[in-house]
Motif scaffolding. Structure first.
Motif, PDB file in Angstrom:
ATOM      1  N   GLN A   1      27.679  39.686  49.794  1.00  0.00           N
ATOM      2  CA  GLN A   1      28.415  40.551  49.089  1.00  0.00           C
ATOM      3  C   GLN A   1      28.871  40.277  47.589  1.00  0.00           C
ATOM      4  O   GLN A   1      29.860  39.657  48.015  1.00  0.00           O
ATOM      5  CB  GLN A   1      29.207  41.618  49.704  1.00  0.00           C
ATOM      6  CG  GLN A   1      28.484  42.621  50.933  1.00  0.00           C
ATOM      7  CD  GLN A   1      28.088  41.858  52.237  1.00  0.00           C
ATOM      8  OE1 GLN A   1      29.066  40.975  52.362  1.00  0.00           O
ATOM      9  NE2 GLN A   1      27.166  41.983  52.907  1.00  0.00           N
ATOM     10  N   LEU A   2      28.645  40.639  46.722  1.00  0.00           N
ATOM     11  CA  LEU A   2      29.273  40.215  45.147  1.00  0.00           C
ATOM     12  C   LEU A   2      30.121  41.469  44.784  1.00  0.00           C
ATOM     13  O   LEU A   2      29.462  42.386  44.367  1.00  0.00           O
ATOM     14  CB  LEU A   2      28.469  39.892  44.226  1.00  0.00           C
ATOM     15  CG  LEU A   2      27.592  38.493  44.634  1.00  0.00           C
ATOM     16  CD1 LEU A   2      26.695  38.047  43.604  1.00  0.00           C
ATOM     17  CD2 LEU A   2      28.292  37.352  45.162  1.00  0.00           C
ATOM     18  N   TYR A   3      31.195  41.407  44.853  1.00  0.00           N
ATOM     19  CA  TYR A   3      32.266  42.633  44.422  1.00  0.00           C
ATOM     20  C   TYR A   3      32.653  42.357  42.647  1.00  0.00           C
ATOM     21  O   TYR A   3      32.927  41.073  42.354  1.00  0.00           O
ATOM     22  CB  TYR A   3      33.545  42.773  45.154  1.00  0.00           C
ATOM     23  CG  TYR A   3      33.073  43.076  46.685  1.00  0.00           C
ATOM     24  CD1 TYR A   3      32.756  44.746  46.968  1.00  0.00           C
ATOM     25  CD2 TYR A   3      33.023  42.239  47.568  1.00  0.00           C
ATOM     26  CE1 TYR A   3      32.684  44.850  48.112  1.00  0.00           C
ATOM     27  CE2 TYR A   3      32.749  42.604  48.960  1.00  0.00           C
ATOM     28  CZ  TYR A   3      32.380  44.214  49.180  1.00  0.00           C
ATOM     29  OH  TYR A   3      32.156  44.415  50.438  1.00  0.00           O
ATOM     30  N   ALA A   4      32.760  43.575  42.280  1.00  0.00           N
ATOM     31  CA  ALA A   4      33.277  43.471  40.789  1.00  0.00           C
ATOM     32  C   ALA A   4      34.589  42.758  40.693  1.00  0.00           C
ATOM     33  O   ALA A   4      35.534  43.214  41.551  1.00  0.00           O
ATOM     34  CB  ALA A   4      33.271  44.848  40.262  1.00  0.00           C
ATOM     35  N   GLY A   5      34.774  42.083  39.736  1.00  0.00           N
ATOM     36  CA  GLY A   5      36.093  41.389  39.756  1.00  0.00           C
ATOM     37  C   GLY A   5      36.488  40.399  40.820  1.00  0.00           C
ATOM     38  O   GLY A   5      37.880  39.992  40.930  1.00  0.00           O
TER      39      GLY A   5
ATOM     40  N   ALA B   1      38.696  35.416  32.777  1.00  0.00           N
ATOM     41  CA  ALA B   1      38.510  36.492  31.831  1.00  0.00           C
ATOM     42  C   ALA B   1      37.430  37.298  32.103  1.00  0.00           C
ATOM     43  O   ALA B   1      37.508  38.440  32.200  1.00  0.00           O
ATOM     44  CB  ALA B   1      38.501  35.890  30.275  1.00  0.00           C
ATOM     45  N   LEU B   2      36.320  36.873  32.519  1.00  0.00           N
ATOM     46  CA  LEU B   2      34.964  37.933  32.818  1.00  0.00           C
ATOM     47  C   LEU B   2      35.547  38.464  33.909  1.00  0.00           C
ATOM     48  O   LEU B   2      35.155  39.616  34.135  1.00  0.00           O
ATOM     49  CB  LEU B   2      33.816  36.860  32.993  1.00  0.00           C
ATOM     50  CG  LEU B   2      33.247  36.247  31.717  1.00  0.00           C
ATOM     51  CD1 LEU B   2      32.196  35.286  32.129  1.00  0.00           C
ATOM     52  CD2 LEU B   2      32.591  37.400  30.827  1.00  0.00           C
TER      53      LEU B   2
ATOM     54  N   GLY C   1      36.120  42.659  35.199  1.00  0.00           N
ATOM     55  CA  GLY C   1      35.290  43.344  35.992  1.00  0.00           C
ATOM     56  C   GLY C   1      33.816  43.017  36.434  1.00  0.00           C
ATOM     57  O   GLY C   1      33.046  43.642  36.920  1.00  0.00           O
ATOM     58  N   CYS C   2      33.708  41.855  36.074  1.00  0.00           N
ATOM     59  CA  CYS C   2      32.455  40.883  36.137  1.00  0.00           C
ATOM     60  C   CYS C   2      32.390  40.549  37.734  1.00  0.00           C
ATOM     61  O   CYS C   2      33.526  39.929  38.167  1.00  0.00           O
ATOM     62  CB  CYS C   2      32.404  39.934  35.310  1.00  0.00           C
ATOM     63  SG  CYS C   2      30.683  39.572  34.687  1.00  0.00           S
ATOM     64  N   ALA C   3      31.264  40.589  38.540  1.00  0.00           N
ATOM     65  CA  ALA C   3      31.259  39.742  39.630  1.00  0.00           C
ATOM     66  C   ALA C   3      30.851  38.532  39.376  1.00  0.00           C
ATOM     67  O   ALA C   3      29.655  38.320  38.573  1.00  0.00           O
ATOM     68  CB  ALA C   3      30.401  40.568  40.701  1.00  0.00           C
ATOM     69  N   VAL C   4      31.083  37.445  39.997  1.00  0.00           N
ATOM     70  CA  VAL C   4      30.833  36.073  39.796  1.00  0.00           C
ATOM     71  C   VAL C   4      30.510  35.325  40.867  1.00  0.00           C
ATOM     72  O   VAL C   4      30.970  35.486  42.061  1.00  0.00           O
ATOM     73  CB  VAL C   4      31.832  35.260  38.907  1.00  0.00           C
ATOM     74  CG1 VAL C   4      31.598  33.799  38.671  1.00  0.00           C
ATOM     75  CG2 VAL C   4      32.204  35.685  37.645  1.00  0.00           C
TER      76      VAL C   4
ATOM     77  N   CYS D   1      37.847  30.944  43.146  1.00  0.00           N
ATOM     78  CA  CYS D   1      37.060  31.840  43.808  1.00  0.00           C
ATOM     79  C   CYS D   1      37.967  32.407  44.960  1.00  0.00           C
ATOM     80  O   CYS D   1      38.973  31.752  45.416  1.00  0.00           O
ATOM     81  CB  CYS D   1      35.670  31.254  44.605  1.00  0.00           C
ATOM     82  SG  CYS D   1      34.747  30.460  43.407  1.00  0.00           S
ATOM     83  N   GLN D   2      37.481  33.620  45.254  1.00  0.00           N
ATOM     84  CA  GLN D   2      38.507  34.564  45.995  1.00  0.00           C
ATOM     85  C   GLN D   2      37.933  34.483  47.631  1.00  0.00           C
ATOM     86  O   GLN D   2      38.216  34.874  48.553  1.00  0.00           O
ATOM     87  CB  GLN D   2      38.631  36.116  45.649  1.00  0.00           C
ATOM     88  CG  GLN D   2      39.789  36.303  44.661  1.00  0.00           C
ATOM     89  CD  GLN D   2      39.051  35.953  43.265  1.00  0.00           C
ATOM     90  OE1 GLN D   2      37.943  36.305  42.843  1.00  0.00           O
ATOM     91  NE2 GLN D   2      39.775  35.027  42.843  1.00  0.00           N
TER      92      GLN D   2
END
Lengths: 500, 356
Positions: free
Chosen positions: A29-33, A189-190, A194-197, A211-212
C-alpha cells in the motif's frame, strides 16, 4: 492519512515468467504523502513489482488498486495517465535527442495546429532544472551525458508530469553524496506536496533516512511491511536475506608485492590530466571521486579503449601499447566495466558464451570453438562464483543484476589476469551478492592479483581498499592510506576542498 | 553518506556551478555547424559542381541544372519516404517494386480507360502504394519480422504481382493521354513540375518531422525502442504509419515515373531501392535510426544524380561510371564523417576549457 485509501496498492499480485515465479501473492500500500521503501535482495522480485505497478507487466492474478478502486494498466501510458511515474535504475533516454525532447517526449506542449511549441518546451525544461538545482544544457543531446546526468533528466521528466505516485528504482545508485542529498530534498518536497513515493534501494541508510514505511520481499514473496520506526537496520537485513549476514567487507590482509601496474602522467585532453599511480600485487587500490571526476575514463584509457594524449602505462614493468585492448589483455589486464548491460555483456547470448567471450583462444580446438570446453569453463566459474541460473545456455539477459555482474566477473577471471580493474563492481546489486563480490575481490588480492577498484560507495571504498586514490575534476588530488581514510577525508578530497 | 554542498561540478557534466562564460565567436559557429548534419553533403556538392564546372562550364548551364533536378526528383521523393522508415531503425527494400506496380497500374488504366480522370488515377496509385506500405508495416510492426527480411520478401512479391499483371505487356506513351504525359515535362516558371512536387514533399515532410509530436516519436523509436515503449509511445502504430507513408510516396513516385518516361512495363524501377538507400545514407541519415533529416536525404538524391551527370559531362567511359559513382559515394560519406569528427573534437576541447 491511513483513513484514506492508499493512492496505489497491490492486492495479492502474482506474476510468473515461464517456470519462474517472480511475484507470489504480494500486497503493498502506497499512501499519499509517504515514502515507502521496497527492500529485498536481487532476484527478490523488486523489479517485477515495479514493472507491474508501471503497467509494463500485467499481473497473472491479483489486483492493482488506484485510490481503492481496481484498475488495469494496459501499458505504461495507462499508468502515466493515472499519475504513476517510474524512474528506472538504468536511465532509458533517447541518445539522439536533446535533453529537452527527452523530458517531453510523448507529451510535448503544442501550439494550435498541433505543432510542438519548442520555446515553451525549452523554457519548462530550464525551469525544471532550476527546481532540481542543476544547470544542465537543455539543448545538449542525451548521448554523452554521464549516468548521473541522465538520471537527473529522468527525474526532471517525472517531475514534469506532476506525478501522484513516484516509483524510484535505485535512483541513487550512480549519484555522489551531495547529489543524493539533493535528490532527497526533492523527494521530501514531493512527499510534502502529497505524492506517494516508492523507493527501491539497497542502501539501508538511505531507506532509514528517507522513508516512513518499508516492505520487504524475498524470493518473490511478501515478507513484511513495517513502519520504519518499528525496526532496526539489522532487522531489515534479516528480513531481506532470511539469515544473518556475514561481515559486509571481508577484507583479507595481504602483503603488497612488486608493482604490477604503473600509470605515469597519463593525460587525455579534455578528460583527465597528469594522472600517476601504482598498484602492487596483492593490493586493492580504490579510485574514489564524484561521478564525472574522470575515474572510469582513466580506466578506459589504461585498458586501451580510449587513446591517451600523453604519459605511459606499464604492466609488470613493461610499457603498454596505447589504444589497444588486445595488447592490454595480452599483458594480463582485465576491465570489468561500469555499465554491464551495454559494455560488460552481450545480453542475448547465453551465460556460457558470455563467460567464454574474453578467452576464445582457451576454448578453441583448431579453428573451431569447442562447445564442451566452453561449457566446462563456464561451469567452473559459475560454481566458483555461486551463480544462480537454471541453464548455462539461458540468455544472460534473464539473470538478475547481481548474477549478471557475476557473469562479467567470471568472464574476466577466467583469463587469470594479473591486474583487474573493476568499475563500480557492486552498483545496483543486492547486499548478499555484494558481500560475495567483496569476498571475491579480497581473495583475488590475497592470490597476488593487483586490484584497482572504482567505487562511488564510500563504505565500500573504506572497507575494501588498502589505499584510496581520489580524483577531482580530471586530476588525482589525494592518496590516502587505509589507516587515514575516513568518509570525511575522502569526501573532502573528492569535492576539491583539500588540494593534497 | 553525508555529502557537503559545494564543488559538484565535474568536467563530464559540462557545466560548472558558476555561469558559463560566453563562448568566443568562432566557437559559436562551430557549435551551430555541429548541429547541421547536412553540411558535409553541401560541401561535397560544392566540390563536385566546382570541379566539373571548371572543366566544362556547360555543366552549370540552366538546362543542365534543370536536368539534374528532374533526374533526382523521383529518387528524392523516394528518399524522403525511406527516411521516415530508416529513422525508426527499419528499412524498406520493396520501394522499387511499389514504384513499378504503381507506374504500371496507373499507365494501364490510363491506356485502357481514357475516360478516367487523371487526379483519380493519381489518387489510386497513391492508395495502392499505401496498401503495399501497410503490408510491410504489418509484417514489421505486428508480426515482428525484421524489416530487412520482410521487405526483401515483399520486394519480390510486389514485383511478381507486377509481372503477372503485365503478362509481358508494355504501355507506350502513345497509349496515354497527352494531359497526363505533360505532367512529366511541364514547368512552373522554369522549375520542372516533378521537381516542384518533390520539393513540396521534402518541405512538408521535413516540417512534420520536426514540428509534430508524431514526427519526433519516429526519431525516439529509432533512437531507443525500449525507451520509446517506456515513454508511452505507440511504437507499432508509428512504425506502421512510417511504412504506409513511405508506400504512399512510392505510389506517387510511380505515377511520376509513368508521366516522365511514358514507356512503362513490369520492370520499371528495378534496382532503384539501392539508389534510394544510398541517397538516404549519403544524406546523413543514420542507418541505425534516430537521426537524420529528409533535407539531407533529398540532397543525397541530388548529389547522386549530379555525380551521374558530371561523369557523363566529363566524358568518363560509360562502362566505368558505375564503379566511379560508387567510389564518389564513399568519398562523400568519408568527407562527411571527417567533418563530423573534427567538429566533435572541437566541441570536446571547448567543453573542457569551459569547465576549467
Amino acid at each position: 492519512m491511513v483513513d484514506k485509501p492508499p493512492a496505489l496498492a497491490l492486492r495479492s499480485v502474482s506474476k510468473s515468467f515461464g517456470a519462474v515465479q517472480a511475484l507470489r501473492e504480494v500486497s503493498l500500500q502506497l499512501y499519499a504523502g509517504e515514502a515507502h521503501a521496497l527492500a529485498g535482495e536481487n532476484g527478490a522480485g523488486k523489479s517485477t513489482l515495479v514493472k507491474t505497478l508501471s503497467g509494463l507487466y500485467r499481473p497473472d492474478s491479483g489486483q492493482i488498486l488506484l485510490d481503492g478502486e481496481p484498475v488495469e494498466f494496459h501499458g505504461t501510458a495507462d499508468a502515466q495517465r493515472a499519475g504513476v511515474e517510474v524512474i528506472y535504475q538504468e536511465p532509458t533516454l533517447f541518445p539522439d535527442l536533446s535533453v529537452t525532447e527527452n523530458i517531453f517526449m510523448g507529451r510535448q506542449p503544442r501550439t494550435g495546429l498541433g505543432r510542438i511549441d519548442r520555446p515553451a518546451m525549452r523554457a519548462r525544461a530550464v525551469e525544471l532544472f532550476g527546481r532540481l538545482g542543476v544547470p544542465l544544457d537543455p539543448d545538449q543531446p542525451a548521448r554523452g551525458l554521464s549516468i548521473a546526468d541522465q538520471q537527473l533528466v529522468e527525474i526532471a521528466k517525472a517531475l514534469s508530469r506532476s506525478a501522484r505516485v513516484l516509483i524510484m528504482d535505485e535512483p541513487t545508485a550512480a549519484l555522489s553524496g551531495n547529489e543524493v542529498a539533493r535528490l532527497f530534498r526533492v523527494v521530501k518536497a514531493l512527499r510534502e506536496q502529497g505524492c506517494a513515493v516508492l523507493f527501491v534501494s539497497h542502501r539501508l541508510e538511505e531507506i532509514f533516512e528517507l522513508c516512513q514505511r518499508v516492505t520487504t520481499l524475498r524470493d518473490g514473496a511478501f515478507v513484511a511491511s513495517d513502519l520504519i520506526t518499528d525496526i532496526t537496520p539489522d532487522d531489515l537485513v534479516r528480513r531481506m536475506v532470511g539469515r544473518e549476514l556475514e561481515a559486509l567487507f571481508p577484507k583479507l590482509e595481504a602483503v603488497p608485492g612488486e608493482v604490477a601496474l604503473t600509470v605515469h602522467r597519463l593525460t587525455r585532453e579534455g578528460v583527465f590530466t597528469d594522472v600517476s599511480f601504482e598498484v602492487r600485487k596483492g593490493e586493492i587500490v580504490a579510485l574514489a571521486g564524484l561521478v564525472g571526476a574522470g575515474r572510469s575514463e582513466v580506466a578506459r584509457a589504461i585498458f586501451g579503449i580510449d587513446r591517451w594524449d600523453a604519459g605511459r602505462v606499464e604492466v609488470a614493468g613493461r610499457r603498454l601499447r596505447p589504444a589497444s585492448p588486445s595488447a592490454a589483455m595480452a599483458a594480463g589486464l582485465a576491465l570489468v566495466p561500469e555499465d554491464r548491460r551495454q559494455q560488460g555483456l552481450v545480453m542475448d547470448l547465453s551465460i556460457e558464451r558470455n563467460i567464454a567471450l574474453a578467452g576464445l583462444s582457451a576454448v578453441r580446438r583448431g579453428a573451431l570453438i569447442s562447445r564442451a570446453a566452453e561449457r566446462d569453463r563456464a561451469r567452473d566459474w559459475a560454481l566458483r562464483l555461486q551463480l544462480k541460473f537454471s541453464r548455462l545456455s539461458d540468455a544472460v539477459g534473464v539473470l538478475s543484476g547481481g548474477n549478471q555482474q557475476k557473469v562479467v566477473l567470471a568472464k574476466w577471471l577466467a583469463r587469470k589476469p594479473s591486474v583487474i580493474i573493476v568499475d563500480e563492481p557492486t552498483r545496483g546489486i543486492d547486499v548478499g551478492t555484494k558481500a560475495e563480490v567483496h569476498r571475491l575481490l579480497s581473495e583475488l588480492a590475497a592470490e597476488g592479483v593487483a586490484v584497482l577498484m572504482i567505487s562511488s560507495e564510500l563504505p565500500e571504498v573504506l572497507g575494501m581498499a588498502d589505499r584510496v586514490l581520489v580524483m577531482h575534476e580530471g586530476r588525482l588530488v589525494a592518496e590516502i592510506p587505509r589507516a587515514e581514510a575516513t568518509e570525511e577525508s575522502v569526501m573532502a578530497a573528492a569535492t576539491g576542498r583539500s588540494a593534497a | 553518506m553525508s555529502g557537503p554542498e559545494t564543488g559538484l561540478a565535474a568536467p563530464a557534466a559540462g557545466s560548472a556551478a558558476s555561469p558559463r562564460p560566453p563562448a568566443p565567436r568562432g566557437d559559436r559557429l562551430v557549435s551551430r555547424v555541429a548541429r547541421v548534419r547536412e553540411l558535409g553533403i553541401v560541401v561535397a556538392l560544392g566540390v563536385l559542381f566546382g570541379f566539373t564546372g571548371a572543366v566544362n562550364p556547360a555543366f552549370l548551364s540552366f538546362d543542365s541544372l534543370r536536368d539534374i533536378l528532374l533526374n533526382s526528383s523521383i529518387v528524392a521523393m523516394l528518399a524522403v519516404g525511406q527516411t521516415l522508415v530508416v529513422i525508426t531503425r527499419n528499412v524498406d527494400l520493396s520501394v522499387s517494386s511499389v514504384v513499378g506496380l504503381s507506374a504500371f497500374g496507373g499507365a494501364l488504366i490510363l491506356a485502357d480507360h481514357p475516360g478516367v480522370p487523371i487526379p483519380l488515377v493519381i489518387a489510386g496509385c497513391v492508395l495502392l502504394g499505401a496498401l503495399c506500405g501497410a503490408i510491410n508495416g504489418l509484417l514489421v510492426g505486428v508480426a515482428g519480422v525484421p524489416a530487412l527480411v520482410a521487405t526483401l520478401g515483399t520486394l519480390y512479391t510486389f514485383r511478381g504481382i507486377d509481372y503477372a499483371w503485365a503478362g509481358g505487356r508494355q504501355v507506350n506513351a502513345a497509349d496515354m493521354p497527352e494531359g497526363f504525359l505533360s505532367l512529366g515535362s511541364a514547368s512552373v516558371s522554369g522549375l520542372p513540375l516533378l521537381a516542384l512536387v518533390a520539393l513540396v514533399t521534402v518541405l512538408v515532410v521535413g516540417w512534420m518531422l520536426r514540428n509534430l509530436p508524431a514526427g519526433r516519436e519516429l526519431y525516439a523509436i529509432g533512437s531507443s525502442p525500449e525507451a520509446a515503449v517506456l515513454a508511452g509511445i505507440r511504437v507499432r502504430r508509428r512504425i506502421i504509419a512510417a511504412f504506409v507513408a513511405n508506400g504512399a510516396l512510392a505510389g506517387l513516385a510511380g505515377v511520376m515515373w509513368a508521366a516522365r518516361f511514358g514507356t512503362v512495363d513490369a520492370t520499371v524501377a528495378t534496382g532503384k531501392e539501392l539508389d534510394v538507400i544510398a541517397a538516404v545514407v549519403v544524406g546523413g541519415v543514420a542507418i541505425f535510426g534516430g537521426s537524420g533529416t529528409v533535407y539531407g536525404a533529398a540532397l543525397g538524391a541530388v548529389l547522386l544524380a549530379s555525380i551521374t551527370s558530371a561523369l557523363a559531362v566529363l566524358r568518363v567511359d560509360a562502362l566505368a561510371q558505375t564503379a566511379i559513382s560508387g567510389a564518389l559515394i564513399i568519398a562523400a560519406i568519408v568527407l562527411d564523417r571527417v567533418l563530423a569528427l573534427r567538429v566533435a573534437a572541437a566541441l570536446r576541447r571547448r567543453r573542457y576549457r569551459d569547465a576549467t
